[in-house]
Design an enzyme around this catalytic site. Structure first.
Site, PDB file in Angstrom:
ATOM      1  CE  LYS A  37      -1.603  -1.251   3.591  1.00 31.70           C
ATOM      2  NZ  LYS A  37      -1.101  -2.171   4.293  1.00 31.70           N
ATOM      3  NE  ARG A 112      -3.556  -1.555  10.071  1.00 28.47           N
ATOM      4  CZ  ARG A 112      -3.370  -0.759   8.966  1.00 28.47           C
ATOM      5  NH1 ARG A 112      -2.754   0.718   8.776  1.00 28.47           N
ATOM      6  NH2 ARG A 112      -1.522  -1.296   9.237  1.00 28.47           N
ATOM      7  NE  ARG A 168       7.352  -2.712   4.853  1.00 32.57           N
ATOM      8  CZ  ARG A 168       5.796  -2.764   5.719  1.00 32.57           C
ATOM      9  NH1 ARG A 168       5.607  -2.212   4.385  1.00 32.57           N
ATOM     10  NH2 ARG A 168       6.207  -2.607   6.937  1.00 32.57           N
ATOM     11  NE  ARG A 201       6.645  -0.573   9.518  1.00 31.75           N
ATOM     12  CZ  ARG A 201       5.524  -0.258   9.584  1.00 31.75           C
ATOM     13  NH1 ARG A 201       5.357   0.232   8.330  1.00 31.75           N
ATOM     14  NH2 ARG A 201       4.261  -1.294   9.825  1.00 31.75           N
ATOM     15  NE  ARG A 212       2.147  -5.010  11.187  1.00 28.08           N
ATOM     16  CZ  ARG A 212       2.923  -4.564  10.490  1.00 28.08           C
ATOM     17  NH1 ARG A 212       4.718  -4.992   9.939  1.00 28.08           N
ATOM     18  NH2 ARG A 212       3.172  -3.445   9.119  1.00 28.08           N
TER      19      ARG A 212
HETATM   20  P1  AMP Z   1       0.886   0.648   8.745  1.00 20.90           P
HETATM   21  O1  AMP Z   1       2.316   1.159   8.562  1.00 20.90           O
HETATM   22  O2  AMP Z   1       0.124   0.769   7.732  1.00 20.90           O
HETATM   23  O3  AMP Z   1       1.192  -0.954   8.436  1.00 20.90           O
HETATM   24  O4  AMP Z   1       0.710   0.745  10.543  1.00 20.90           O
HETATM   25  C1  AMP Z   1       1.894   0.498  12.063  1.00 20.90           C
HETATM   26  C2  AMP Z   1       1.220   0.289  12.680  1.00 20.90           C
HETATM   27  O5  AMP Z   1       0.218   1.004  13.444  1.00 20.90           O
HETATM   28  C3  AMP Z   1      -0.024  -0.339  12.643  1.00 20.90           C
HETATM   29  O6  AMP Z   1       0.157  -2.146  13.512  1.00 20.90           O
HETATM   30  C4  AMP Z   1      -0.926  -0.573  14.217  1.00 20.90           C
HETATM   31  O7  AMP Z   1      -0.599  -0.260  15.471  1.00 20.90           O
HETATM   32  C5  AMP Z   1      -1.454   1.191  13.612  1.00 20.90           C
HETATM   33  N1  AMP Z   1      -2.113   1.399  12.609  1.00 20.90           N
HETATM   34  C6  AMP Z   1      -2.246   1.937  11.752  1.00 20.90           C
HETATM   35  N2  AMP Z   1      -2.846   2.589  10.874  1.00 20.90           N
HETATM   36  C7  AMP Z   1      -3.958   2.679  12.017  1.00 20.90           C
HETATM   37  C8  AMP Z   1      -5.104   2.339  11.667  1.00 20.90           C
HETATM   38  N3  AMP Z   1      -6.139   2.931  11.119  1.00 20.90           N
HETATM   39  N4  AMP Z   1      -5.678   2.175  13.159  1.00 20.90           N
HETATM   40  C9  AMP Z   1      -5.135   1.820  13.885  1.00 20.90           C
HETATM   41  N5  AMP Z   1      -4.024   1.991  14.094  1.00 20.90           N
HETATM   42  C10 AMP Z   1      -2.989   1.556  13.170  1.00 20.90           C
END
Ligand code: AMP
Length: 258
Positions: A37, A112, A168, A201, A212
């Site tokens: 994404k 989400r 990554r 990360r 996740r």
């Molecule tokens: P991402 O970079 O999108 O994979 O997000 C990393 C982490 O941020 C996720 O595993 C969640 O802990 C938190 N996070 C990101 N977006 C959301 C969301 N829309 N709602 C809740 N937690 C989020």
């Protein structure tokens, strides 16, 4: 979409359209962790000239800056769980008041949960009701203001996702995303563009990935079904080159925009 366009050659020889004058409107990129994404959002930013709004990036910035939100979010993120809806919704609401969203925006990693999806639908709904558009109070009279949300779900199988996540690496300066297995930098551990040491990360480990994915299956998969049930939804195979996935997303959005 709204404007007629000319075509230009992409770096890899693909015929890419000049899409910078189009009005893409609000776009949701959906899919499991690691489907690409973030990578695709950055491609679409280049093509369309609208911003990527990544809730993960916004949260990581809060963690880095040591804000109250960041302190609260950090532990949750390390466990692969979701930050509470109200906090994330507020963060998105604030971001949507920035002037750069006038032609549209790409939401990456949001919504989400169904609670977030309902909040977003309501927020973007026109006063007159469905179909959803951009909320008048934040984006009144903007070119994208009358366009409904389009949702694109990127599909990649589990084994491939695990390789993508654990391989990554990001450049901390320009945010370019590499993968040590699939798309390595020219020099091991160093960004091709900035020469900076690449970082991983802290939630991109196999253990955290499993958490996740469980979170995704229970809370986020229903969001995909929510948007599938609405008419402006497409699925794109994410197991292709970055350019081909981007082309698939662009053609889906054009088709859905009619
Ligand atoms: P991402 O970079 O999108 O994979 O997000 C990393 C982490 O941020 C996720 O595993 C969640 O802990 C938190 N996070 C990101 N977006 C959301 C969301 N829309 N709602 C809740 N937690 C989020």
């Amino acid at each position: 979409m709204a404007t007629a366009v000319s075509t230009v050659a992409g770096e890899d020889g693909h015929r890419m359209q000049d899409l910078s004058q189009m009005i893409p409107g609000p776009i949701l990129l959906l899919g499991a962790p690691g489907v690409g994404k973030g990578t695709q959002a950055k491609e679409l930013v280049k093509l369309w000239g609208i911003p990527q709004i990544s809730t993960g990036d916004l949260l990581r910035a809060n963690v880095k800056n040591g804000t109250e939100l960041g302190k609260m979010a950090n532990e949750i993120m390390q466990k692969g769980q979701l930050v509470p809806d109200t906090l994330v919704n507020e963060m998105v609401a604030l971001r949507l008041t920035d002037p750069d969203v006038k032609r549209g925006f790409i939401l990456d990693g949001f919504p989400r949960t169904l609670v977030q999806a309902d909040w977003l639908d309501e927020r973007l709904a026109k006063k007159s009701g469905a179909p959803a558009g951009i909320q008048p109070d934040s984006l009144a009279n903007t070119p994208a203001g009358s366009l409904p949300v389009v949702a694109v779900s990127i599909q990649v199988d589990y084994t491939q996702l695990l390789r993508r996540i654990t391989g990554r690496r990001n450049c901390p300066v320009c945010q370019t995303i590499y993968n040590i297995y699939l798309q390595p930098p020219k020099v091991d551990g160093i960004c091709d563009v900035e020469g900076a040491a690449l970082v991983q990360r802290s939630d991109d480990t196999e253990k955290c990935f499993e958490g996740r994915m469980l979170t995704y299956q229970s809370l986020t998969a229903p969001v995909v079904e929510h948007y599938r049930a609405l008419s402006r939804f497409a699925e794109v195979n994410g197991d292709q080159s970055v350019a081909d996935v981007a082309a698939g997303i662009v053609s889906s959005v054009e088709r859905l925009r009619g």
